[in-house]
Design an enzyme around this catalytic site. Structure first.
Site, short mmCIF file in Angstrom:
data_model
loop_
_atom_site.label_atom_id
_atom_site.label_comp_id
_atom_site.label_asym_id
_atom_site.label_seq_id
_atom_site.Cartn_x
_atom_site.Cartn_y
_atom_site.Cartn_z
N CYS A 39 38.85 41.27 51.42
CA CYS A 39 39.81 41.98 52.25
C CYS A 39 41.25 41.60 51.95
CB CYS A 39 39.56 41.68 53.73
SG CYS A 39 37.96 42.20 54.32
N CYS A 283 41.21 29.18 46.67
CA CYS A 283 40.23 29.87 45.83
C CYS A 283 40.79 30.05 44.43
CB CYS A 283 39.88 31.22 46.43
SG CYS A 283 38.79 32.21 45.38
N SER A 330 42.93 42.46 34.66
CA SER A 330 43.13 41.03 34.89
C SER A 330 42.95 40.17 33.65
CB SER A 330 42.18 40.54 36.00
OG SER A 330 40.85 40.92 35.69
N ASP A 392 38.40 38.44 28.53
CA ASP A 392 38.09 38.95 29.86
C ASP A 392 38.18 37.80 30.85
OD1 ASP A 392 37.51 40.79 31.79
OD2 ASP A 392 35.49 41.26 31.08
N ASP A 393 38.25 38.15 32.15
CA ASP A 393 38.44 37.12 33.16
C ASP A 393 37.16 36.41 33.54
OD1 ASP A 393 37.25 38.63 35.66
OD2 ASP A 393 38.61 40.04 34.68
N CYS A 429 29.27 32.40 46.00
CA CYS A 429 30.37 32.00 46.88
C CYS A 429 29.97 32.23 48.33
CB CYS A 429 31.63 32.82 46.56
SG CYS A 429 33.00 32.50 47.68
N CYS A 483 39.17 25.36 45.26
CA CYS A 483 37.74 25.55 45.44
C CYS A 483 37.18 26.10 44.13
CB CYS A 483 37.44 26.53 46.58
SG CYS A 483 35.67 26.87 46.78
N CYS A 486 31.97 28.21 42.68
CA CYS A 486 31.22 29.18 41.89
C CYS A 486 30.98 28.69 40.46
CB CYS A 486 31.94 30.52 41.88
SG CYS A 486 33.68 30.46 41.42
#
Length: 506
Positions: A39, A283, A330, A392-393, A429, A483, A486
């Site tokens: 969000c 994050c 990105s 790539d990200d 996550c 953090c 992941c």
């Protein structure tokens, strides 16, 4: 905002059996190989004018619309705005993009001087309008509206406690739990109700709350989800990202501190902290993928972070090549950084179709994967006969990477060397990112060589965790915590049902 993480790891069955999927345009498997943030939140408080009165125009709602438009990348499935006019809080929300929800005179009808807004990306099972935000709670002593980015790990326990005390729920959203908790303590006064509520919820949260007295912002004690403060000539702004403050011609003031509550009214900005001090754990994927490149989060410019990660990737995993290309959007910053550090020329050889909507319905898994061919294409004149490094990200399931390499080879690339500006994503996550279950994360059960063969690259390398952290710290030495659960399975706090992660000592 998301549903509880038990629901979060339920998936459309077609992910597993590759059968026909329900025609559900909001199911995350229609974009099967990217992580999604949950969000974006935004709020405006306009101060009194020269005659001592708060504005009753639609200016606050219009500014919130423009701010949310700049946060549209954080959520595309529903949008909403709540406004306070001095007498009542009104809400307009609906499914779809911001432009789908607000049409004609909708904004002009939202008159008032204080607003909050929300754009939302739901997880599986949470696409119903009952989960759209802002959510409003009405009580004897007033009304409160809440917009939430993040995820509560103690959602189940809190909801059960509230239900046992007689509360009923209209949604499966953890945001409604926050609303009910505030309502339960509201008779103690706003400050006490907020403090009591925020001390009870655990997990990640960036909150914008609208009451009949103030605009309120709060950020979880670890600062996992972003939230910042901006200034207008005649008011104040709260936003998930600084780019939205720029969009309404505001001035960025500062980030909301982890564990901080700010209360904004005609007297200005009141700030106080709640709970015990904990280590900052922003994050890390905000810098890798989620945030817009023109944002600054916790003192780190997102574009600079991506450039530095690309530079580190070039030093860690060099390869002889003729050109470097980035995967839009990105991957572009990291590709520029890789090119700068390696001396290999940069090329815009991958073109993105910006007009394909996320609600495109493809009934089978194979068709969903083939959407990559519709979304991305290659410039043959730049690629033919070339040794290509593509940046790539992230790699999630590997399907997009495989299709992308097919596109590059079809355009004549002689060699394709795949480089990833984040470490292998091995763990889910629990704090507000829509990640697949661990079984679906290709890096959780396969080594780099297996993944290389699976996606069809001539070589494959990921940035190291240490290299990524060093790249980020070089942008802002004062920022000392992220953090990275992941990647490592080490989370900022213990999470219910966690089997493979470890509690990170504070």
């Amino acid at each position: 905002m998301s549903e509880n993480f038990y629901r979060k790891n339920e998936f459309c069955e077609s992910v597993f059996n590759r059968d026909v999927c329900e025609a559900n345009s909001m199911c995350r498997v229609h974009e099967p190989d990217k992580l999604h943030d949950e969000c974006g939140v935004f709020g405006i408080y306009l101060t009194k004018n020269s005659d001592g009165q708060n504005s009753q125009s639609s200016q606050a709602a219009a500014l919130t619309y423009y701010g949310l438009n700049s946060l549209q990348h954080r959520g595309q499935e529903s949008a909403g705005i709540a406004v306070y006019d001095g007498e009542q809080i009104k809400v307009k929300k609906g499914a779809g993009l911001l432009g789908d929800v607000f049409k004609g005179n909708d904004i002009n009808d939202l008159k008032g001087f204080a607003t909050i807004g929300h754009v939302r990306y739901p997880t599986a099972g949470g696409e119903g309008m009952e989960n759209a935000q802002p959510m409003v709670g009405q009580m004897k002593l007033g009304t409160v509206a809440v917009a939430h980015n993040g995820q509560l790990v103690n959602y189940e326990q809190l909801r059960e406690m509230l239900e046992e005390s007689g509360c009923t729920f209209n949604s499966s959203s953890d945001t409604e739990v926050i609303v009910k908790l505030i309502a339960r303590s509201y008779k103690k006064g706003l400050d006490r109700a907020l403090t009591d509520t925020i001390q009870m919820i655990k997990g990640s949260f960036a909150l914008c709350m609208l009451t009949e007295k103030a605009l309120v912002g709060a950020r979880d004690p670890n600062g996992i989800r972003p939230l910042c403060l901006g200034k207008l000539e005649n008011g104040w702004i709260l936003s998930s990202e600084s780019c939205a403050i720029d969009a309404v011609n505001g001035t960025f003031v500062r980030d909301i501190h982890p564990g901080e509550i700010v209360i904004i009214n005609d007297d200005g900005v009141l700030s106080f902290e709640f709970g015990e001090k904990t280590s900052k754990r922003s994050c890390i994927f905000e810098y890798v993928y989620f945030a817009r490149p023109d944002s600054v989060i916790d003192g780190i410019a997102v574009q600079e972070a991506r450039l530095r990660m690309g530079e580190t990737l070039a030093k860690e995993s060099p390869v002889p090549a003729d050109i470097v290309v980035g995967v839009p959007d990105s991957g572009l910053g990291a590709a520029l950084g890789y090119s700068n550090a390696s001396g290999v020329p940069y090329s815009n050889a991958i073109v993105k179709n910006k007009y394909i909507g996320r609600t495109f319905i493809a009934p089978t898994q194979g068709e969903r994967e083939n959407l990559v061919f519709l979304k991305l294409n290659a410039i043959k004149s730049d690629l033919n006969g070339k040794r290509v490094v593509v940046i790539d990200d992230s790699i999630v399931r590997g399907t997009t990477s495989r299709r992308l390499i097919q596109i590059l080879r079809r355009a004549g690339a002689k060699e394709v060397h795949f480089r990833v500006s984040s470490p292998p994503v091995k763990f889910p996550c629990y704090f507000g990112i829509d990640t697949p279950s661990r079984a679906e994360l290709i890096s959780s059960s396969h080594d780099v060589e297996h993944i290389r063969k699976e996606i069809g690259a001539d070589s494959l390398a990921f940035i190291s965790v240490e290299g990524m952290l060093e790249a980020l710290r070089s942008c802002s030495p004062e920022h000392f915590g992220f953090c990275k659960g992941c990647f490592t399975g080490e989370y900022p706090m213990s999470v219910p049902g966690e089997l493979n992660g470890k509690k990170l000592e504070k």
